[in-house]
Design an enzyme around this catalytic site. Sequence first.
Site, mmCIF file in Angstrom:
data_model
loop_
_atom_site.group_PDB
_atom_site.id
_atom_site.type_symbol
_atom_site.label_atom_id
_atom_site.label_comp_id
_atom_site.label_asym_id
_atom_site.label_seq_id
_atom_site.Cartn_x
_atom_site.Cartn_y
_atom_site.Cartn_z
ATOM 1 N N ASP A 248 0.862 -1.176 0.000
ATOM 2 C CA ASP A 248 0.000 0.000 0.000
ATOM 3 C C ASP A 248 0.904 1.232 0.000
ATOM 4 O O ASP A 248 2.112 1.153 0.241
ATOM 5 C CB ASP A 248 -0.945 -0.009 1.203
ATOM 6 C CG ASP A 248 -2.256 0.708 0.889
ATOM 7 O OD1 ASP A 248 -2.281 1.569 -0.004
ATOM 8 O OD2 ASP A 248 -3.265 0.407 1.552
ATOM 9 N N GLU A 460 -17.340 9.749 5.351
ATOM 10 C CA GLU A 460 -16.780 8.411 5.536
ATOM 11 C C GLU A 460 -15.846 8.132 4.365
ATOM 12 O O GLU A 460 -16.194 8.331 3.214
ATOM 13 C CB GLU A 460 -17.868 7.341 5.647
ATOM 14 C CG GLU A 460 -18.825 7.274 4.475
ATOM 15 C CD GLU A 460 -19.853 6.161 4.620
ATOM 16 O OE1 GLU A 460 -19.719 5.305 5.515
ATOM 17 O OE2 GLU A 460 -20.803 6.154 3.812
#
Length: 720
Positions: A248, A460
Amino acid sequence: MKELVRNEALLDTYRQRARALVEQMTLKEKVSQMVHAAAAIERLGIPSYNWWNEGLHGVARAGIATIFPQAIALAASFDGDLLERVGDAVATEGRGKFNMQQQYGDHDIYKGLTFWAPNVNIFRDPRWGRGHETYGEDPCLTARLGVRFVEGLQGHDGKYLKTAACAKHYAVHSGPEDVRHSFNAIATAQDMWETYLPAFRALVQEAKVESVMGAYNRTNGEPCNGSKTLLQEILRGKWGFEGHVVSDCWAIRDFYQGHLVTSGPEESVALAVNSGCDLNCGELFLYLEQAVQDGLVTEEAITEAVTRLFTTRMKLGLFDDDPDHPYNQISYREVDSPEMRRLNREAAERCVVLLKNEGGLLPLDKRKLKTVGVIGPNADNRRALVGNYEGTASRYATILEGIQDYLGDEVRVLSSEGCPLYRNRYQNLSQPDDRFSEARGVCAESDVIIACLGLDSGLEGEEGDEGNQFASGDKPNLSLPGRQEALLRLLVESGKPVVLVLLSGSALAVNYAEAEVPAILQGWYPGAQGGNAIARILFGEANPQGKLPVTFYRSDEELPAFTDYSMQGRTYRYMTQEALYPFGYGLSYTDFRFGPVRASCGEVTEAGADLTVTVTNTGAMAGGETVQVYVKAERPGTPNAQLKAFAKVFLQPGEEQQVTLHLDQSAFALCDENGAAVVEPGTYSVYVGASQPDARSVRLMGRAPGKLTFQATGRVIVEG
């Protein structure tokens, strides 16, 4: 036609070509290929290539592309065929854009053919901000849909990959976002193999996903991008993964800055490569040259990693001048085409979940209406259409715009924002609730009210995303934020019929709405065509058919601690309380009847069992229904009935269809404390119907699934 990934002779050829090319490189040149912005090596005829591209629900961050419904919305379709069609469409647009960009020498970020999607993490806690990137809380649903999406992205050509997909974030990753760079997710072997790993295994072994991305966090003490357990023992050892592993973004620096398992960059990059990480999203791998000189990693390990990377580029056909390469012929004209827009609207229609329809308020009959009021902060909010990891649409249709376009001049449409998403006023100089009087005025003039509430990707999302109002991206609770519930109460108290349309990427505790609002639609983040799709559903041009891929809880007080990765008490599989709206639940405008369920046998055997049921549309409207199969081991200490198979049927009024679903022996297995999948002797209940067999689902659906009983006579270790 054979898939490239299963053609071993062709794979060997690509590997040999890649190895021969890599062996001509200097160490410095090899290392330059192990960061996401891989440099050109002109003397070897190697162009620069940027590995970082996103295709979660459309080609992202590189201009115009179709924005399909967010992943959690696609999951609500419970439709593998749809997921593959969407994946194929994303790959088509990706190739069309790539082919065009290559003509102009554009090798920038978000311009390649390596898509870092799908996200098959388990949405174990509804507070997690990135949950809307996933396919929900269930490992079976996540695995089945993830496999089909990867097959769509990678294609079925016998020679080339259409694009290269990536299973992320391997393996135990679902918040909290604000501590992900230092957090140690502790999970038992049982939870690992029963919940967190199955989807990754399916994508690797069934879909032959080309790459796997490691997670930011540690898992049981090891940083995921430097985990010998995850990357060597499981991924390459047990599962036989032959593709490449990517970190990542900037996750390798977390080894020494957050996780404190190494002393600095050289040790960090060496740990990653020695564990099996081939590609760094970031630039820290440039320290590999020094790490080799220091004896921390061998040049052979570097060569092997770069060979894997170039094998992927070979499989994409990036080093072939092949006139028969099918994907080189895809034109930029395929991007944002009328066909793509039609598929996008169809996908959005299939994702909407009808949660409540008291008295048959929906669908609305426009012939009986003079004025419709559309009220709420998500009525005209484009951000609530697209979620995150999104592209740029050439045209958007919010709910307000969709209703206006659908009704035209036949019905007057009035609108009001009502309140902001999370603040208590629009204008800083105003009193609180400065749009409430306008909302009351719209109610007074309207025959029916469409309340558009919920969240958007500013509330979110991923840690650090610009605009996250809650900083980390996670939700602090499950309530409608700001003054939204007060607004909803105002609308209900007007006395006019209210339809609530929720746009969100996660579950909300809408207890007041369940008690007082007659009709509720969960629209998710429905994509650029979302407003048109929802308008068609509101007025009966389309029939809602979605099912919840997550549990809607009554309160976040019911949840275990966010940092607790034990599955005990989490999701429909392990919760003990009754849900507000259960996983797998969703209503329709029509009625479906399930006939008696027949099984090919009544014993759990190595051959498994076939289950057959006839589904009939006994209502007056065409519609889609999801046949769901759940298995429950009838002994103490076992999970609730778990989804093990599903199928989508589409039926005209009066039409019936026989559906057969197969249950493998593994469908009856549960993992023991060592992670071994075991079928224990005893009784197993198998349920077949349109929902879970729990009492709440039965009450909401008005019918119970059919039930069969299976017997297992001996203990069998299926895997482990």
